[in-house]
Design a protein around this motif. Sequence first.
Motif, PDB file in Angstrom:
ATOM      1  N   MET A 104       0.820  -1.207   0.000  1.00  0.00           N
ATOM      2  CA  MET A 104       0.000   0.000   0.000  1.00  0.00           C
ATOM      3  C   MET A 104       0.857   1.262   0.000  1.00  0.00           C
ATOM      4  O   MET A 104       0.347   2.352  -0.162  1.00  0.00           O
ATOM      5  CB  MET A 104      -0.868   0.038   1.264  1.00  0.00           C
ATOM      6  CG  MET A 104      -1.903  -1.053   1.352  1.00  0.00           C
ATOM      7  SD  MET A 104      -3.238  -0.726   0.214  1.00  0.00           S
ATOM      8  CE  MET A 104      -3.883   0.782   0.940  1.00  0.00           C
TER       9      MET A 104
ATOM     10  N   ARG B 197       4.008   3.985  -0.672  1.00  0.00           N
ATOM     11  CA  ARG B 197       4.800   4.613  -1.704  1.00  0.00           C
ATOM     12  C   ARG B 197       6.255   4.487  -1.269  1.00  0.00           C
ATOM     13  O   ARG B 197       6.560   4.570  -0.081  1.00  0.00           O
ATOM     14  CB  ARG B 197       4.410   6.083  -1.698  1.00  0.00           C
ATOM     15  CG  ARG B 197       4.644   6.858  -2.919  1.00  0.00           C
ATOM     16  CD  ARG B 197       3.787   8.120  -2.805  1.00  0.00           C
ATOM     17  NE  ARG B 197       4.342   9.050  -1.824  1.00  0.00           N
ATOM     18  CZ  ARG B 197       5.165  10.047  -2.154  1.00  0.00           C
ATOM     19  NH1 ARG B 197       5.537  10.217  -3.393  1.00  0.00           N
ATOM     20  NH2 ARG B 197       5.611  10.884  -1.243  1.00  0.00           N
TER      21      ARG B 197
ATOM     22  N   GLU C 250      15.987  10.522  -8.630  1.00  0.00           N
ATOM     23  CA  GLU C 250      15.691  11.700  -7.810  1.00  0.00           C
ATOM     24  C   GLU C 250      16.980  12.352  -7.321  1.00  0.00           C
ATOM     25  O   GLU C 250      17.121  13.574  -7.353  1.00  0.00           O
ATOM     26  CB  GLU C 250      14.877  11.250  -6.590  1.00  0.00           C
ATOM     27  CG  GLU C 250      13.483  11.814  -6.530  1.00  0.00           C
ATOM     28  CD  GLU C 250      12.785  11.322  -5.282  1.00  0.00           C
ATOM     29  OE1 GLU C 250      11.901  10.470  -5.457  1.00  0.00           O
ATOM     30  OE2 GLU C 250      13.125  11.746  -4.163  1.00  0.00           O
TER      31      GLU C 250
ATOM     32  N   GLN D 199      14.582  18.948  -6.783  1.00  0.00           N
ATOM     33  CA  GLN D 199      15.020  18.377  -8.058  1.00  0.00           C
ATOM     34  C   GLN D 199      14.768  19.410  -9.149  1.00  0.00           C
ATOM     35  O   GLN D 199      13.845  20.195  -9.038  1.00  0.00           O
ATOM     36  CB  GLN D 199      14.186  17.148  -8.406  1.00  0.00           C
ATOM     37  CG  GLN D 199      14.068  16.130  -7.314  1.00  0.00           C
ATOM     38  CD  GLN D 199      13.062  15.056  -7.694  1.00  0.00           C
ATOM     39  OE1 GLN D 199      13.109  14.517  -8.784  1.00  0.00           O
ATOM     40  NE2 GLN D 199      12.153  14.742  -6.793  1.00  0.00           N
ATOM     41  N   THR D 200      15.570  19.396 -10.177  1.00  0.00           N
ATOM     42  CA  THR D 200      15.231  20.263 -11.309  1.00  0.00           C
ATOM     43  C   THR D 200      14.797  19.398 -12.487  1.00  0.00           C
ATOM     44  O   THR D 200      15.237  18.257 -12.642  1.00  0.00           O
ATOM     45  CB  THR D 200      16.399  21.177 -11.761  1.00  0.00           C
ATOM     46  OG1 THR D 200      17.357  20.392 -12.471  1.00  0.00           O
ATOM     47  CG2 THR D 200      17.063  21.872 -10.581  1.00  0.00           C
ATOM     48  N   LEU D 201      13.925  19.991 -13.288  1.00  0.00           N
ATOM     49  CA  LEU D 201      13.378  19.269 -14.440  1.00  0.00           C
ATOM     50  C   LEU D 201      14.492  18.915 -15.422  1.00  0.00           C
ATOM     51  O   LEU D 201      14.564  17.789 -15.910  1.00  0.00           O
ATOM     52  CB  LEU D 201      12.311  20.137 -15.109  1.00  0.00           C
ATOM     53  CG  LEU D 201      11.617  19.550 -16.328  1.00  0.00           C
ATOM     54  CD1 LEU D 201      10.959  18.223 -15.992  1.00  0.00           C
ATOM     55  CD2 LEU D 201      10.591  20.522 -16.881  1.00  0.00           C
ATOM     56  N   ARG D 202      15.375  19.895 -15.647  1.00  0.00           N
ATOM     57  CA  ARG D 202      16.472  19.670 -16.595  1.00  0.00           C
ATOM     58  C   ARG D 202      17.288  18.438 -16.206  1.00  0.00           C
ATOM     59  O   ARG D 202      17.538  17.546 -16.996  1.00  0.00           O
ATOM     60  CB  ARG D 202      17.351  20.935 -16.638  1.00  0.00           C
ATOM     61  CG  ARG D 202      18.724  20.771 -17.214  1.00  0.00           C
ATOM     62  CD  ARG D 202      18.706  20.487 -18.702  1.00  0.00           C
ATOM     63  NE  ARG D 202      18.142  21.589 -19.454  1.00  0.00           N
ATOM     64  CZ  ARG D 202      17.494  21.418 -20.608  1.00  0.00           C
ATOM     65  NH1 ARG D 202      17.312  20.200 -21.083  1.00  0.00           N
ATOM     66  NH2 ARG D 202      17.027  22.461 -21.257  1.00  0.00           N
TER      67      ARG D 202
ATOM     68  N   LYS E 182      16.416  16.056 -14.190  1.00  0.00           N
ATOM     69  CA  LYS E 182      15.623  14.824 -14.158  1.00  0.00           C
ATOM     70  C   LYS E 182      15.423  14.257 -15.562  1.00  0.00           C
ATOM     71  O   LYS E 182      15.422  13.037 -15.744  1.00  0.00           O
ATOM     72  CB  LYS E 182      14.269  15.065 -13.476  1.00  0.00           C
ATOM     73  CG  LYS E 182      13.666  13.774 -12.954  1.00  0.00           C
ATOM     74  CD  LYS E 182      12.695  13.967 -11.825  1.00  0.00           C
ATOM     75  CE  LYS E 182      12.325  12.643 -11.186  1.00  0.00           C
ATOM     76  NZ  LYS E 182      11.431  12.783 -10.048  1.00  0.00           N
ATOM     77  N   ILE E 183      15.258  15.147 -16.531  1.00  0.00           N
ATOM     78  CA  ILE E 183      15.140  14.668 -17.911  1.00  0.00           C
ATOM     79  C   ILE E 183      16.442  13.956 -18.313  1.00  0.00           C
ATOM     80  O   ILE E 183      16.423  12.836 -18.835  1.00  0.00           O
ATOM     81  CB  ILE E 183      14.871  15.847 -18.885  1.00  0.00           C
ATOM     82  CG1 ILE E 183      13.489  16.446 -18.631  1.00  0.00           C
ATOM     83  CG2 ILE E 183      14.983  15.388 -20.339  1.00  0.00           C
ATOM     84  CD1 ILE E 183      13.259  17.770 -19.345  1.00  0.00           C
TER      85      ILE E 183
ATOM     86  N   THR F 213      16.774  10.672 -16.471  1.00  0.00           N
ATOM     87  CA  THR F 213      15.819   9.674 -16.965  1.00  0.00           C
ATOM     88  C   THR F 213      16.293   9.097 -18.293  1.00  0.00           C
ATOM     89  O   THR F 213      16.188   7.897 -18.540  1.00  0.00           O
ATOM     90  CB  THR F 213      14.421  10.309 -17.129  1.00  0.00           C
ATOM     91  OG1 THR F 213      14.051  10.894 -15.882  1.00  0.00           O
ATOM     92  CG2 THR F 213      13.381   9.285 -17.523  1.00  0.00           C
ATOM     93  N   LYS F 214      16.818   9.977 -19.151  1.00  0.00           N
ATOM     94  CA  LYS F 214      17.280   9.507 -20.455  1.00  0.00           C
ATOM     95  C   LYS F 214      18.538   8.665 -20.337  1.00  0.00           C
ATOM     96  O   LYS F 214      18.700   7.671 -21.031  1.00  0.00           O
ATOM     97  CB  LYS F 214      17.534  10.706 -21.377  1.00  0.00           C
ATOM     98  CG  LYS F 214      16.246  11.319 -21.890  1.00  0.00           C
ATOM     99  CD  LYS F 214      16.531  12.335 -22.972  1.00  0.00           C
ATOM    100  CE  LYS F 214      15.238  12.736 -23.666  1.00  0.00           C
ATOM    101  NZ  LYS F 214      15.433  13.895 -24.550  1.00  0.00           N
TER     102      LYS F 214
END
Lengths: 430, 263
Positions: free
Chosen positions: B31, B33, B74, B189-192, B194-195, B198-199
């Motif tokens: 249950m 996270r 993360e 975290q920053t989006l840049r 994290k992208i 992730t890649k």
Amino acid sequence: MSEFDAIVVGAGPAGASAASRMASSGLNVLLVERGDPPGSKNVSGGILWGQELSKLYPDWEKSAPLERFISNKVTGFLTDDSYIGIDFRTKKFEKEKTGYSVLRTKLDGWLAKKAKDAGSTVITGITVDGLAWNDKRVVGIKQGNDIITSDLVVLAEGANPRIAIGEGLRPPIGDHDVAIGIKQVVKLSEQVINERFNLRNGAGMAAEFSLGFLKNGVKAGGFLYTNKDTISAGVVIDIAGLRKDNSTYSFNIMDQFVSHPYIAPYLEGGQLQEYSAHLVCEGGIDYVPKLYGNGYMITGDSAGLSFSNGMVIQGMNYAIASGIAAADTAIRCKNSGSYDLDQIAYYDNLMKDSQAIKDMKNFRGISKVTWSPMVHEFIPKFAESVLNGMFYETGEPKKHLMEIALGSLKETGYDRKKLIIEGFRLMRKM
Amino acid sequence: MVLEIVVMVKQVPDSQEVVIDPVTMNLNRSMTRNVTNRADENALEAALQIKDKVPANITIVSMGPPQAETTMIECLARGADRAVLVSDRAFGGADTYPTGLTVASAISKLDHFDIIIAGEESSDSSTGHVGPGVAEFLGIDQITYCSKIEFSDGRVTAERELEDGTEVVQCPTPVLVTMLLGSNFPRMQTLRRKIDATKKGIEVWNLEKLGLQPEWVGVRGSPTIVRRMQSIKERERAKKPVTLEAIPDMVKELYEKNILKVK
């Protein structure tokens, strides 16, 4: 040269559908969602009506995390002492499934995974701050000190569209544009739910009530939806009425609804699993902004695409449809090699012909009826009084219906002139 | 010269959502996270603050199942440079001893390290063993339960919160430091990043890569086993409204019930 063909902000039904469709056509797509996991920030009653998902995933009825198909629709009124309802069940709903109860953490997770499987880059747990502009054209998104560039941005932010408002792409939210939704998810067993609601074989019930027991001009609707082994119970509250009354809090209304003498037994013995709140779009067609501009499209709830006439509440199906339309527009732009405004306008054409916009245009001004004192005060009281007059055995000689009705009308003390105006409006709009 | 910092992290079930299965008495993780252990976020932030001042490379090392990748991503999105997940079925069921051994051997496989930073303990088992264990396996110094660390001239200066004050410890590298929960504010975290993370994905190292014997790790290498878990029921406490006048009577009652004693 942009980093992505398209960036989608928000991984709800609109955003995830758009991302999935674009990515499966070979577009380089970024899908950004502030919730982690997707769906954790989202709240919906919720029933997913219609067959929109079949356009993306023909086998969705088998593979999507659906709770129960809706075989049974209840619409009714609650007063302090009474429950008045129409309980509609039909074989037709069992043969041709028209709606499914869903839980958003599961559904949105599934939709986001589908978008990822289709090839989108899916990023969760990060909030986009705004749009990046160049010469009056959206060229990407801003987050922190960074700009991520794309040829198109699809805004699928949901009912509280911070970016669309912040960037001046739509007016701010007014009291009449949204309502407050509060929801509990209560855990019971599948068997207990089947017994309590007279259901079997995966069938489910969707019930909506007007809460006639509220005082001081506070207006709210209540809903009960059956999931597999939980019940979603909640209220949708008119903000304007709530603002005027300082003695009622939104959570009081929730408490009153779930402890109502004829609602509480449904939930008895259940374990509270979730308690959440969210804005619900209620503004109708007048709240829908211009859906596109240079470099961007607005979809789903962030475009105000939701429908409620008091008996039917829909939004997720419109969201999916708008996501698909935005995706098809992006694919068309990519194929033609042009992202000019007149190419993006294709989205507006698709939406004009969509069920969402047609429904909303058709029911323009419906919120005046659904939030009218007539629906929330007069009808519940009047109906209760008439039914009492008809069914309560007093030992006195029985009266004709007309006589009872006139007596009840007097008893409610409702202004007759107002009643005629509101009644006429109700017949016309609904 | 670029300083090489290793940060040890663990993915844990969100402690606010953990429930104990009433039948099996095990933690019901289905249950919940999964999140990054909060104290490890403080460890990473301490490393990032050093990197803000001196040229440094930050490598995240974690042992866990494949889904711990989300935690690693993360950490990269917060500013780490490299992430190594040590993951193999053979590591399953490990107690703190083989965990320390496994993480230490992963760190020793890195080209070089100057500072290792870990959280004080994990929120799901709360032993605080693994950090010190790693230092012992590697044969390096350790400074535990730190509220602040700084690096200059090849030395780490750390502050340790004690009951009656603050202890300031200085130590040459290589050294292992464990950071207190809440000792700093982890950056977003920053989006840049994290992208990119992730890649790019993360590195996953298995038993073979570490060159360890199967009987040294996992449940087989664990000297302890958990025999039983018990959940504690909260005792209902009596409540009484207090008025000023009633206090003497209430004190008397507590005395008579033998709850209060008079010397």
